[in-house]
Write an enzyme that holds these catalytic residues in place. Structure first.
Site, short mmCIF file in Angstrom:
data_model
loop_
_atom_site.label_atom_id
_atom_site.label_comp_id
_atom_site.label_asym_id
_atom_site.label_seq_id
_atom_site.Cartn_x
_atom_site.Cartn_y
_atom_site.Cartn_z
N ASP A 1 -28.40 27.86 -1.65
CA ASP A 1 -27.91 27.12 -2.81
C ASP A 1 -27.48 25.69 -2.48
OD1 ASP A 1 -28.30 29.22 -4.60
OD2 ASP A 1 -26.35 30.10 -4.14
N GLN B 1 -37.19 33.52 -2.51
CA GLN B 1 -36.70 32.22 -2.07
C GLN B 1 -35.89 32.30 -0.79
OE1 GLN B 1 -35.16 30.17 -5.98
NE2 GLN B 1 -35.37 32.37 -6.29
N THR C 1 -26.71 28.48 3.36
CA THR C 1 -26.87 29.03 2.01
C THR C 1 -28.05 28.33 1.36
OG1 THR C 1 -25.98 29.14 -0.25
CG2 THR C 1 -25.05 27.46 1.19
N HIS D 1 -35.58 37.01 -4.77
CA HIS D 1 -35.36 37.02 -3.33
C HIS D 1 -36.52 36.45 -2.52
CE1 HIS D 1 -32.19 39.72 -4.71
NE2 HIS D 1 -31.57 39.41 -3.59
#
Length: 336
Positions: free
Chosen positions: A128, A268, A126, A266
């Site tokens: 994040d 990233q 992920t 997006h």
């Protein structure tokens, strides 16, 4: 052994490197056979597969996205989801399933393994970086690099026009991308979901920066919110994203300084994975196939320091790894 592989949830750089490493070691070291499930959990739910061998993964190390496809399918939302997955694994004579995903995908994997006894090994990905128990997740380093590069470029246009530039990055629940890219890119304010912000303080930092004859860069995670709850988007409450445009308007109105917003979105999660993500994904893949042969099911690989370890999937998804107040305070030295 015959092993299935799936990539679930949102895409991120490094997914193909995991699949490649799993297949390469599985075939060369263990003599395994592989089957790829298409579009995340939809694959084992519908029995939709593609063959996986060394030829299929050749040349995929630097490729972004996922050659297996992905989706946000939640098989446990289907009343017969567990039965369908179990039957499809049996139909293809699979001994194990390697699941590459984030909190949602691995959360489903944990329940299928712990509650229903399915032979699953997890791999954490992920952008994040919010999975508990691992120092880093696949895709995060690339996302930070993309955001940092954007901030570097925006400094020049901010200085040329003497305006505030607000950079909105991804991070609905955690501010790892914002914090790391903000510090690396020399941002003057970094706002994260873990620390509700004071708009007046943000404006004070902006004004202070202009007094030093520099145009400020404000980096904000898309899940960051003002402490007073004053943000309203579209006239009807708070929703994810949009905070950058809202904050730019507030800065203009309160400080009198021209402000513009860049939403990276997006960008990233797309494109070529960084060298670190290729390295991490490859190591995770190598250790995941080892876990399969150890029959260490219901566990996910994780990074601790330089070591790849295994922890229960349920532990990795039991809580969100957040930016601590102490870590955020370090960045405060550079605000304003």
């Amino acid at each position: 052994m015959r092993v299935g592989v799936l990539t679930g949830g949102r895409d991120c750089p490094g997914l193909n490197a995991v699949v490649r490493a799993v297949v390469r070691k599985g075939v060369q070291h263990y003599g395994d056979e592989f089957l790829g499930f298409v579009d995340g959990w939809r694959g084992p739910l519908d029995g939709d597969t593609v063959p996986l061998d060394i030829r299929a993964v050749r040349g995929t190390l630097p490729r972004g996205g996922t050659v297996l496809g992905t989706s946000r399918t939640h098989p446990l939302d289907h009343p017969d989801g567990v039965r369908r997955i179990r039957e499809n694994l049996a139909e293809h004579d699979l001994d194990a399933l390697i699941t590459v995903g984030g909190r949602d995908t691995l959360g489903t994997a944990a329940r299928l393994a712990d509650e229903h006894g399915l032979p699953i090994v997890g791999v954490p990905k992920t952008i994040d970086n919010d999975l508990w128990g691992t120092d880093c997740t696949i895709g995060h380093d690339t996302a930070v690099g993309v955001a940092t590069s954007a901030i570097d470029r925006l400094h020049t246009t901010a200085e040329s026009h003497k305006r505030v530039l607000v950079v909105e990055v991804m991070g609905g629940d955690t501010g790892w991308i914002a914090l790391r890219a903000g510090l690396a890119g020399g941002a003057n304010v970094v706002l994260v979901p873990e620390q509700p912000f004071d708009v007046e303080q943000v404006c004070a930092w902006v004004t202070s920066r202009f007094r030093a004859s520099y145009a400020p860069i404000v980096v904000v995670a898309d899940g960051a919110r003002p402490a007073d709850g004053s943000m309203r988007l579209g006239g009807s409450g708070v929703r994810l994203s949009g905070v950058g445009e809202w904050l730019a308007r507030e800065i203009e109105q309160r400080s009198g300084k021209e402000a513009r917003t860049t939403v990276l979105g997006h960008l990233q999660r797309g494109g070529t994975p960084s060298p670190f993500d290729r390295w991490l994904a490859t190591r995770f893949g190598l250790h995941a196939i080892d876990a399969v042969h150890d029959r260490d099911f219901g566990r996910t690989v994780a990074l601790r320091g330089n070591d790849v370890i295994r922890i229960p999937i349920a532990e990795a998804t039991s809580r969100v790894k957040r930016v601590s107040p102490e870590l955020y305070a370090e960045a405060g030295v550079f605000f304003g």
